[in-house]
Each structure stands twice: as structure tokens, then as C-alpha cells.
Design a protein around this motif. Structure first.
Motif, PDB file in Angstrom:
ATOM      1  N   GLU A  30       0.949  -1.362  -0.202  1.00 26.15           N
ATOM      2  CA  GLU A  30       0.012   0.017  -0.035  1.00 26.15           C
ATOM      3  C   GLU A  30       1.071   0.994   0.459  1.00 26.15           C
ATOM      4  O   GLU A  30       0.465   2.622  -0.613  1.00 26.15           O
ATOM      5  N   GLU A  31       1.949   1.598   0.447  1.00 25.86           N
ATOM      6  CA  GLU A  31       2.733   2.392   0.441  1.00 25.86           C
ATOM      7  C   GLU A  31       3.726   2.535  -0.411  1.00 25.86           C
ATOM      8  O   GLU A  31       3.527   3.712  -1.236  1.00 25.86           O
ATOM      9  N   TYR A  32       3.865   1.746  -1.278  1.00 23.62           N
ATOM     10  CA  TYR A  32       4.722   1.674  -2.441  1.00 23.62           C
ATOM     11  C   TYR A  32       3.588   1.820  -4.514  1.00 23.62           C
ATOM     12  O   TYR A  32       4.329   2.267  -4.927  1.00 23.62           O
ATOM     13  N   GLN A  33       2.131   1.863  -3.576  1.00 27.70           N
ATOM     14  CA  GLN A  33       1.135   1.367  -4.935  1.00 27.70           C
ATOM     15  C   GLN A  33       1.239   2.809  -5.862  1.00 27.70           C
ATOM     16  O   GLN A  33       1.233   2.603  -6.796  1.00 27.70           O
ATOM     17  N   HIS A  34       1.358   3.970  -4.890  1.00 27.88           N
ATOM     18  CA  HIS A  34       1.356   4.866  -5.797  1.00 27.88           C
ATOM     19  C   HIS A  34       2.821   5.525  -6.207  1.00 27.88           C
ATOM     20  O   HIS A  34       2.189   6.519  -6.462  1.00 27.88           O
TER      21      HIS A  34
END
Length: 71
Positions: A30-34
Motif C-alpha cells: 500500500e505504501e509503494y502502490q502510488h
């Protein structure tokens, strides 16, 4: 009886650490998805290599370049 208790402790520890690891992986995802790795660089970035400087390269030349430089 002691062996069964030890086996239950190991099972509970293994299960809890597996669940903890699973949620840690979800959190990292979730931290690196965007995070956009291929955005245009900001600031004073320089282009280091330009393969298309008016020449056309054959597949053989591109393959040799790939093996030599890893790009």
C-alpha cells in the motif's frame, strides 16, 4: 503431555508470525502502490545515454549493446 503443549506453542507462534508477515507485506504494498518510478525527473537531471542520435541500430547491434552494458 508436555510435547503436545510445546507443539501447540510452536503452532500458535508460527501462525501469529505468518499473519504478522502477511499484513506487513500488505502495508508495504500500500505504501509503494502510488509511487511512480517512471515520472519525469525534477530538478537539474541530465540525460546520460542517448541511443537515438540520428542512427538506426540493427537488432544484432542492440543485442550486443545489451550484453555489453546490461541496458
Amino acid at each position: 503431555m508436555r510435547a503436545i503443549f510445546d507443539m501447540i506453542k510452536v503452532f500458535v507462534l508460527f501462525t501469529s508470525f505468518t499473519i504478522l508477515f502477511y499484513y506487513a507485506i500488505i502495508w508495504v504494498n500500500e505504501e509503494y502502490q502510488h509511487f511512480h518510478r517512471y515520472d519525469e525527473p525534477e530538478g537539474s537531471a541530465l540525460k546520460v545515454v542517448s541511443m537515438n542520435n540520428g542512427q538506426t541500430y540493427s537488432i544484432k547491434e542492440r543485442l550486443i549493446f545489451f550484453y555489453l552494458n546490461g541496458e
